[in-house]
Design a protein around this motif. Structure first.
Motif, mmCIF file in Angstrom:
data_model
loop_
_atom_site.group_PDB
_atom_site.id
_atom_site.type_symbol
_atom_site.label_atom_id
_atom_site.label_comp_id
_atom_site.label_asym_id
_atom_site.label_seq_id
_atom_site.Cartn_x
_atom_site.Cartn_y
_atom_site.Cartn_z
ATOM 1 N N GLU A 133 0.837 -1.199 0.000
ATOM 2 C CA GLU A 133 0.000 0.000 0.000
ATOM 3 C C GLU A 133 0.879 1.259 0.000
ATOM 4 O OE1 GLU A 133 -3.097 0.303 -0.723
ATOM 5 O OE2 GLU A 133 -3.120 2.468 -0.330
ATOM 6 N N GLU A 134 1.956 1.207 0.795
ATOM 7 C CA GLU A 134 2.881 2.354 0.796
ATOM 8 C C GLU A 134 3.476 2.560 -0.591
ATOM 9 O OE1 GLU A 134 5.895 1.483 3.729
ATOM 10 O OE2 GLU A 134 4.377 1.474 5.308
ATOM 11 N N THR A 135 3.857 1.432 -1.224
ATOM 12 C CA THR A 135 4.459 1.533 -2.559
ATOM 13 C C THR A 135 3.446 2.061 -3.561
ATOM 14 O OG1 THR A 135 5.764 -0.411 -1.961
ATOM 15 C CG2 THR A 135 5.818 0.242 -4.267
ATOM 16 N N ALA A 136 2.193 1.614 -3.437
ATOM 17 C CA ALA A 136 1.147 2.086 -4.361
ATOM 18 C C ALA A 136 0.983 3.601 -4.216
ATOM 19 C CB ALA A 136 -0.170 1.367 -4.065
ATOM 20 N N ARG A 137 0.946 4.064 -2.990
ATOM 21 C CA ARG A 137 0.761 5.514 -2.763
ATOM 22 C C ARG A 137 1.947 6.310 -3.282
ATOM 23 N NH1 ARG A 137 -2.692 6.005 2.833
ATOM 24 N NH2 ARG A 137 -4.103 4.351 2.245
ATOM 25 N N ARG A 138 3.116 5.723 -3.086
ATOM 26 C CA ARG A 138 4.331 6.388 -3.547
ATOM 27 C C ARG A 138 4.335 6.494 -5.078
ATOM 28 N NH1 ARG A 138 10.222 4.393 -1.951
ATOM 29 N NH2 ARG A 138 11.323 6.359 -2.250
ATOM 30 N N ALA A 139 3.932 5.404 -5.724
ATOM 31 C CA ALA A 139 3.889 5.421 -7.196
ATOM 32 C C ALA A 139 2.918 6.496 -7.671
ATOM 33 C CB ALA A 139 3.470 4.045 -7.728
ATOM 34 N N LEU A 140 1.758 6.584 -7.000
ATOM 35 C CA LEU A 140 0.750 7.563 -7.423
ATOM 36 C C LEU A 140 1.217 8.991 -7.162
ATOM 37 C CD1 LEU A 140 -2.464 5.704 -6.221
ATOM 38 C CD2 LEU A 140 -1.684 6.020 -8.587
ATOM 39 N N ALA A 141 1.970 9.170 -6.064
ATOM 40 C CA ALA A 141 2.412 10.530 -5.708
ATOM 41 C C ALA A 141 3.653 10.952 -6.485
ATOM 42 C CB ALA A 141 2.685 10.605 -4.207
ATOM 43 N N ASP A 142 4.603 10.028 -6.624
ATOM 44 C CA ASP A 142 5.924 10.422 -7.142
ATOM 45 C C ASP A 142 6.323 9.738 -8.443
ATOM 46 O OD1 ASP A 142 6.191 11.928 -4.799
ATOM 47 O OD2 ASP A 142 7.011 10.220 -3.704
ATOM 48 N N GLY A 143 5.463 8.885 -8.979
ATOM 49 C CA GLY A 143 5.811 8.201 -10.224
ATOM 50 C C GLY A 143 6.665 6.963 -9.988
ATOM 51 N N MET A 144 7.194 6.395 -11.064
ATOM 52 C CA MET A 144 7.863 5.093 -10.981
ATOM 53 C C MET A 144 9.354 5.185 -10.647
ATOM 54 S SD MET A 144 5.432 3.004 -11.204
ATOM 55 C CE MET A 144 6.145 1.371 -11.441
ATOM 56 N N GLU A 145 9.921 6.363 -10.705
ATOM 57 C CA GLU A 145 11.368 6.495 -10.458
ATOM 58 C C GLU A 145 11.783 5.930 -9.088
ATOM 59 O OE1 GLU A 145 13.230 8.862 -12.865
ATOM 60 O OE2 GLU A 145 14.959 7.721 -12.121
ATOM 61 N N ILE A 175 10.233 -0.864 -15.960
ATOM 62 C CA ILE A 175 9.547 -0.355 -14.761
ATOM 63 C C ILE A 175 9.143 1.100 -14.972
ATOM 64 C CG2 ILE A 175 9.678 0.016 -12.265
ATOM 65 C CD1 ILE A 175 11.822 -2.148 -12.135
ATOM 66 N N LEU A 176 10.084 1.898 -15.492
ATOM 67 C CA LEU A 176 9.787 3.322 -15.693
ATOM 68 C C LEU A 176 8.671 3.531 -16.711
ATOM 69 C CD1 LEU A 176 13.349 4.939 -15.694
ATOM 70 C CD2 LEU A 176 11.557 5.155 -13.953
ATOM 71 N N GLY A 177 8.514 2.562 -17.612
ATOM 72 C CA GLY A 177 7.473 2.673 -18.632
ATOM 73 C C GLY A 177 6.096 2.267 -18.129
ATOM 74 N N THR A 178 6.022 1.739 -16.918
ATOM 75 C CA THR A 178 4.729 1.290 -16.386
ATOM 76 C C THR A 178 3.956 2.493 -15.839
ATOM 77 O OG1 THR A 178 5.664 -0.864 -15.863
ATOM 78 C CG2 THR A 178 3.633 -0.271 -14.718
#
Ligand code: MLT
Length: 266
Positions: A133-145, A175-178
């Protein structure tokens, strides 16, 4: 070559290469169908190799907030209907393996043989769910980098990271392309996936299990557990490979696949 199927309200991008017995290969998280480049090249001389982008990944539609393993398995069933494929070999790496087991549970009659690569049958622990869940939120907030930086050391074996900048770059690029929304939906889907361990003793089709000896995400002990529970299954441990064993050691991976497929009774 890219094909697109419109099924279940989404567009599924896939490659359909070669002729012969069908073999479906499902990529892991957060990758796309190009993960299987070397396997498509090598197997399509003798087989029909179908490699979809799972929902939310690659060029397939990104949907909703939650992409469960069951949804992805139903996407596959609909894609196979569209392609007139009945019984097929189904294989997956990591999350692709979770989807493979969900597909087997829902559509056992469609599975002629299984390939389970760098994956596991059990559900997430509570701690793993929190991290997802933390990773999901991070992806949504900051992108895949930041996800890429955090995942790479776990995905590839130390020797691959040191000696194969080409492989590191390829995995990083996938990964960056996801799409972050697709990644978040899949993370939440993996977090709620069911334990499939009870399915294993009933598996009656030929099964090949492959794992990298340095797999830090789904370690060899998970594969050994699967082998012990699936009657007659064969386990190959690829020495020196990490979690993405098909990319890190395509030669060994492909040889094992070809030998397994060559020995199938159907
Ligand atoms: C994958 O490679 O598909 C994922 O790392 C699997 C997982 O996170 O459980």
């Amino acid at each position: 070559m890219k094909n697109v199927a419109r099924v279940r309200g989404i567009e599924i991008a896939y490659e359909d290469a070669g002729r012969g017995r069908p073999v479906v290969l499902l990529h892991g998280f957060p990758f796309n169908r190009s993960l299987w480049r070397e396997q498509v090249e090598s197997l399509s001389a003798t087989h029909r190799v179908i490699t979809p982008d799972l929902r939310g990944h690659g060029e397939t539609t990104v949907v909703a907030e939650l992409a469960t393993m069951e949804e992805m398995a139903e996407d596959l069933a609909a894609l196979l209907d569209e392609l007139n494929v009945g019984r097929t070999v189904v294989g997956g790496l990591s999350m692709g393996g979770y989807v493979t087991l969900a597909f087997l549970r829902a559509h056992p009659e469609r599975v002629g043989a299984l390939v389970l690569a760098d994956t596991r049958p059990q559900a997430d622990t509570d701690e793993a769910r929190r991290t997802r869940e933390e990773t999901a939120r991070r992806a949504l907030a900051d992108g895949m980098e930041p996800i890429t930086d955090a995942m790479l050391p776990k995905l590839l074996a130390p020797a691959t990271r040191e000696q194969r900048p080409d492989m590191v770059a390829r995995v990083r690029e996938m990964i960056l392309g996801t799409n972050p929304h697709g990644a978040a939906a899949a993370l939440r889907g993996m977090a709620v996936r069911r334990d499939q361990t009870d399915l294993l003793p009933g598996i009656g089709v030929p099964t090949l299990i492959i794992v990298g000896s340095e797999d830090a995400i789904t370690p060899p002990s998970d594969s050994a557990t699967m082998q012990a529970k699936i009657k007659g299954s064969h386990l190959l441990k690829i020495e020196g490979a990490g979690h993405v064993s098909n990319v890190e050691r395509p030669g060994e991976f492909n040889r094992a696949l070809a030998e397994f497929l060559g020995g199938l009774p159907f």
